[in-house]
Structures are given as structure tokens and as C-alpha cells.
Design an enzyme around this catalytic site. Structure first.
Site, PDB file in Angstrom:
ATOM      1  N   ASN A 237      10.825   2.823  -4.354  1.00 33.12           N
ATOM      2  CA  ASN A 237      12.110   2.243  -3.959  1.00 33.12           C
ATOM      3  C   ASN A 237      12.425   0.967  -4.745  1.00 33.12           C
ATOM      4  O   ASN A 237      13.597   0.660  -4.974  1.00 33.12           O
ATOM      5  CB  ASN A 237      12.142   1.966  -2.460  1.00 33.12           C
ATOM      6  CG  ASN A 237      10.991   1.107  -1.988  1.00 33.12           C
ATOM      7  OD1 ASN A 237       9.827   1.494  -2.143  1.00 33.12           O
ATOM      8  ND2 ASN A 237      11.292  -0.052  -1.425  1.00 33.12           N
ATOM      9  N   HIS A 322       6.066   8.568  -3.468  1.00 36.09           N
ATOM     10  CA  HIS A 322       5.997   7.157  -3.078  1.00 36.09           C
ATOM     11  C   HIS A 322       5.900   6.966  -1.561  1.00 36.09           C
ATOM     12  O   HIS A 322       5.012   6.285  -1.077  1.00 36.09           O
ATOM     13  CB  HIS A 322       7.195   6.385  -3.637  1.00 36.09           C
ATOM     14  CG  HIS A 322       7.079   4.921  -3.380  1.00 36.09           C
ATOM     15  ND1 HIS A 322       6.055   4.152  -3.907  1.00 36.09           N
ATOM     16  CD2 HIS A 322       7.812   4.063  -2.615  1.00 36.09           C
ATOM     17  CE1 HIS A 322       6.173   2.904  -3.503  1.00 36.09           C
ATOM     18  NE2 HIS A 322       7.224   2.821  -2.704  1.00 36.09           N
ATOM     19  N   HIS A 332       7.172   1.154   7.483  1.00 38.93           N
ATOM     20  CA  HIS A 332       7.677   2.397   6.891  1.00 38.93           C
ATOM     21  C   HIS A 332       7.293   3.646   7.697  1.00 38.93           C
ATOM     22  O   HIS A 332       7.176   4.739   7.134  1.00 38.93           O
ATOM     23  CB  HIS A 332       7.199   2.543   5.442  1.00 38.93           C
ATOM     24  CG  HIS A 332       7.537   1.368   4.586  1.00 38.93           C
ATOM     25  ND1 HIS A 332       8.828   0.920   4.432  1.00 38.93           N
ATOM     26  CD2 HIS A 332       6.754   0.538   3.855  1.00 38.93           C
ATOM     27  CE1 HIS A 332       8.821  -0.141   3.625  1.00 38.93           C
ATOM     28  NE2 HIS A 332       7.579  -0.394   3.273  1.00 38.93           N
ATOM     29  N   HIS A 361       1.815  -1.089   2.377  1.00 34.51           N
ATOM     30  CA  HIS A 361       0.886  -1.997   1.691  1.00 34.51           C
ATOM     31  C   HIS A 361      -0.431  -2.094   2.450  1.00 34.51           C
ATOM     32  O   HIS A 361      -0.824  -3.136   2.984  1.00 34.51           O
ATOM     33  CB  HIS A 361       1.528  -3.373   1.503  1.00 34.51           C
ATOM     34  CG  HIS A 361       2.791  -3.288   0.695  1.00 34.51           C
ATOM     35  ND1 HIS A 361       3.711  -4.298   0.612  1.00 34.51           N
ATOM     36  CD2 HIS A 361       3.278  -2.279  -0.081  1.00 34.51           C
ATOM     37  CE1 HIS A 361       4.717  -3.919  -0.176  1.00 34.51           C
ATOM     38  NE2 HIS A 361       4.476  -2.701  -0.599  1.00 34.51           N
TER      39      HIS A 361
END
Ligand SMILES: [Fe+2]
Length: 490
Positions: A237, A322, A332, A361
Site C-alpha cells: 500500500n 502484501h 490490519h 508489522h
């Protein structure tokens, strides 16, 4: 010395070893998932200052910088070399050969530049070097006169079902001190090519001119690895760079200019989704941020690409994307759900070995599960154990300036095998057609610490029917390739 026979005791022991590895690796379903108790030291996750030596500009007038290579064809006997000259175009020529400082061949490429708001890029060169021999070390040079710069790379072995190869997997890297720790640890790991799962420079965290400048610094930052071995690119993104307030609305504008992919070689119509074959692996790169629902170009391409996969030649089927499909981090959460509903059944049908993603992350690994029986109006809504499913691994922990995603959902869902919010990278060391060693390596106060590891069994050659087809010699090869600690009597 133990003597093996095709059937009987040898086969039984081999089966026992395989079963034991599954148990040891915790990949099998039914084991309790692990949420690591490790708490990493709080290093700042700030971007490295522009004048730091990590971004040093090479000496010499108009010297090439940001040199990086990627695979240039379908099967690995070509590379694409990219670099930037800051002041003037200069030649787009790559000189190369198999002896140091002796370049018997030349390849001619192209040059271009672009603008992004008030940033003017340098001159971006792209050159296909093809017709290479497999399993060969090449030396190459770009630039002219005193400013010329020399590098080298090793081509992969010829496509073969038992060709060993070691991939690194890195995601969401950015350009912080943590990013530097990740890349340095990866370079110690012996990886031969990087599977990059998206979010490269995080330059979109900046405004105006600095967006482009941070693409330049990132290119110089990764050159220490990417000039010497191919990085296989996936867009994230942060590559979208949608900035209407600056009049910049073209998705992936900088990324597409700077990081070419060999998409046409896999009959793709778009650089954002493509595939390559390398050694014994077939690697499919998907775009989480391009249309993928039924009948779109990406959907049609993937349907055809799965037909081209030949597990007799490339046993290892790896998918990169991704946004992760299975993610129990609060960051997310469920962002990969739309892609799951479209592609998950294909992953099962085609027995994909492993799906790597980034975006979150932190690190997380799933058990083999699927949710292909989900029914929006019925009662089936939970992932279930599925031996045909891939392992899903999230490695969005490269170390960018957004920091770690440290809040996981509690309790840990049954599909989640291991999770930890630390920076790091993974390696997948393919030994032969049946076995690969997988490691996740945490960056820990300057050390590389192997934290999560297991033996990955090939989904195609791991079936009992195909295992029986393997001859005695292959069984010997498998055993010889195993670490000694895994060969002890069980
Ligand atoms: Fe992301």
C-alpha cells in the site's frame, strides 16, 4: 551405516521421520498456538537522517547509484539491472562477464525520468541482461570512466526438482535503524535471493520534494544487497502514493518507474502481478491493491498461471502478497479477507506450499487451515484444519518508521501457530523436492536470533503416493541433507 531398501524397513523409517518432523515443527494442527513472551528493547524506529553513511552517494561525477537487480525472465537465466545517474543520462550499458574486471559482453538498456510534484528524478536506467549460464558467477559494471562501478551476482541452478536454494523473505522494510539491522542480519544469513513482500521505502510518509528524495535514499540503502542478488518485488500500500493534494493520483507511480519486474515473461499484462521460476521454486507475485475479483485481468492471469505450474519440475509453489489472509494482529485485521474469498480455494486446489505476506508489522505463522466452506448465509464461518492448505506467514517486520504492531487478538485464534511483535526476516532453505528448512530470525540487540523454525514438507511430493515413487537414491539424498540433530533415531 544404515542400508535402505525401496520398501520395508527403510520406507517405514522414512515415514516415521517425516511424521516426527511434523510433530517437532508444530506445523501439524492440534498443537496450541504460541504468543511469544519476548519483549523487544525499545529502539527508536526513526528514519535514518539523510546525511548518514547508510545513504552515502558514490564518489565520481554522475556515478551510478541505487543499483539493483531482479530476475529478468521466467526461468532465471536473465536479470534486469536498474540504476540511477543523478546529473545526466549517460550510457544505459551493462558490461559483464565471468571474470573479474574482464567484461566480454555488453547489454544495452533504456533510460527515463519522471516528476512527482516538485521532485525531479535522476535518470533511471533499466537493462535486460539475458542468455546467462545457470549456476555461474558473473561480474558486471555500469557507468563510465572513473565513475564506473562494479558488482557481481550468481545465477541460480537450472530448473530442477531437487535444486537446492535459499530465499530470504523481507517485508515492510523502510529506512530506519531497525531496517538497517534487518538488512544486515539478512546478509549474514546466506540467502541467495530476496522475496520482498511489499512496502519498500515508506517515502509516502513525506511531503512534496522529500517523497522522491526518500526513494533515492532507499535505493542507495538496499544496494548493499540488491546489487548483488535479485530482489523479487511485490507492491504494498505504501507504493500507491495517492496524494491528491499534490496533484499526484497515479497509483504506484514511483515504484513502477524504479522497480521493474519480468511480468511479460509470465504472460502477465501488468508489472504488479507476475511469476518466476527459480531453481526448484515457482513463485507467484500478487497485487493486493489491484483488482482481483472474478474476470479482472489479475484473476484471469492467475487462473492461467496455476495451469502452467509443473510440480514435477518446480515442486515448491510459493505465493507472495502484501495484505495477509490469516492475521490475528489487531493491526490490519481482516484486510486480506477479500482476497481470501477469491483465491483461497485455488491455493487449496493447487496445493500451494506457503503464502508470504507483509503489511502487519509483526511476525505470525499459521497452521495449515482453510475457510473455503465459508457460507455467508449459513453456519460455516470458521477456518478448519486442512492438510491441503498452505502455511501462511506474515513477515511485515522489516523495521519501518511506523513501528511495531504489538497488539494481538486475545485469545490467540486456533489457526495461529506462532506470533511475536519483533523486527526480523525469514529464510526458506530448500533442500530438495520434499523438504525445506524455514527460519524466522528476530533482530535482537544487534544479534540475529533464530526464533521460529520448522521443516516444511512439500505439498505435492509429500503425498504418500508420490513419496513411494521416489527411488532409493532420493531417500539417501533427503537424509543426507537433514541436520544431524533431526537424523537421530526416534
Ligand atoms: Fe502495508
Amino acid at each position: 551405516m544404515i542400508m535402505w531398501k525401496d520398501t520395508g524397513m527403510g520406507s517405514m523409517l522414512f515415514q516415521l521421520l517425516l511424521v516426527s518432523f511434523v510433530f517437532l515443527s508444530f506445523v501439524d494442527n492440534g498443537s496450541a498456538g504460541v504468543t511469544s513472551k519476548f519483549v523487544r528493547q525499545e529502539w527508536p524506529s526513526d528514519d535514518i537522517p539523510l546525511d548518514n553513511e547508510a545513504f552515502a552517494v558514490p564518489k565520481g561525477q554522475n556515478a551510478p547509484q541505487q543499483v539493483h537487480i531482479t530476475q529478468g525472465d521466467y526461468d532465471g537465466n536473465a536479470i534486469i539491472v536498474s540504476w540511477v545517474t543523478p546529473d545526466e543520462p549517460g550510457p544505459s550499458q551493462v558490461r559483464y562477464g565471468t571474470s573479474e574486471k574482464k567484461y566480454d559482453f555488453t547489454a544495452e538498456g533504456t533510460v527515463k525520468n519522471y516528476t512527482f510534484y516538485n521532485y525531479n528524478s535522476g535518470y533511471i536506467h533499466e537493462c535486460l541482461v539475458d542468455g546467462l549460464e545457470y549456476d555461474t558467477k558473473y561480474y558486471y559494471e555500469v557507468g563510465v570512466g572513473d565513475s564506473a562501478r562494479a558488482f557481481s551476482f550468481q545465477t541460480p541452478p537450472k530448473i530442477h526438482p531437487d535444486a537446492p536454494y535459499k530465499f530470504g523473505i523481507i517485508g515492510d522494510l523502510g529506512q530506519t535503524y531497525n531496517s538497517r539491522s534487518t538488512i544486515e542480519h539478512y546478509m549474514e544469513s546466506g540467502g541467495q535471493a530476496v522475496l520482498f513482500v511489499g512496502d519498500l521505502s515508506y517515502s509516502d510518509r513525506y511531503q512534496y520534494h522529500d517523497v522522491g528524495v526518500r526513494w533515492d535514499t532507499w535505493g542507495r540503502f538496499i544496494e548493499r544487497s540488491a546489487a548483488y542478488q535479485p530482489w523479487i518485488w511485490t507492491a504494498g500500500n505504501h507504493e500507491i502514493e495517492y496524494m491528491p493534494y499534490m496533484g499526484e493520483v497515479i497509483p504506484f507511480k514511483s515504484y513502477l518507474q524504479r522497480y521493474p519486474t519480468p511480468y511479460a515473461a509470465s504472460k502477465s499484462s501488468n508489472p504488479l502481478w507476475y511469476s518466476i521460476r527459480r531453481a526448484s521454486a515457482h513463485i507467484i507475485v500478487l497485487s493486493s491493491y489491484s483488482p482481483f475479483v472474478k474476470y479482472t485481468p489479475q484473476w484471469r492471469w492467475l487462473a492461467e498461471e496455476f495451469k502452467r505450474v509443473d510440480r514435477e519440475k518446480t515442486p515448491w509453489l510459493i505465493v507472495l502478497m502484501h495484505a495477509p489472509i490469516y492475521n490475528s494482529n489487531e493491526a490490519h485485521f481482516m484486510e486480506g479477507e477479500s482476497m481470501r474469498t477469491v483465491f483461497e480455494s485455488w491455493f487449496i486446489q493447487h496445493k500451494v506450499d506457503v503464502v508470504y505476506a507483509g503489511h502487519v508489522h509483526a511476525y505470525e505463522r499459521s497452521y495449515r487451515v482453510s475457510n473455503i466452506h465459508y457460507n455467508v448465509s449459513g453456519g460455516d464461518r470458521y477456518p478448519v484444519p486442512d492438510k491441503s492448505a498452505p502455511v501462511y506467514i506474515t513477515v511485515g517486520d522489516g523495521g519501518n518508521q511506523e513501528g511495531l504492531a504489538s497488539r494481538f487478538q486475545d485469545p490467540q485464534p486456533e489457526y495461529s501457530a506462532f506470533r511475536e511483535a519483533s523486527y526480523g526476516h525469514s529464510t526458506l532453505e530448500i533442500k530438495n523436492r520434499t523438504h525445506a528448512f524455514y527460519h524466522w530470525n528476530r533482530n535482537d540487540d544487534g544479534k540475529r536470533v533464530a526464533t521460529d523454525s520448522f521443516m516444511l514438507h512439500n505439498q505435492y511430493w509429500g503425498s504418500s503416493r508420490r513419496r513411494r515413487k521416489l527411488n532409493k537414491n532420493h531417500v539417501h539424498t533427503v537424509l543426507a541433507s537433514m541436520p544431524h540433530r533431526l537424523r537421530r533415531p526416534l
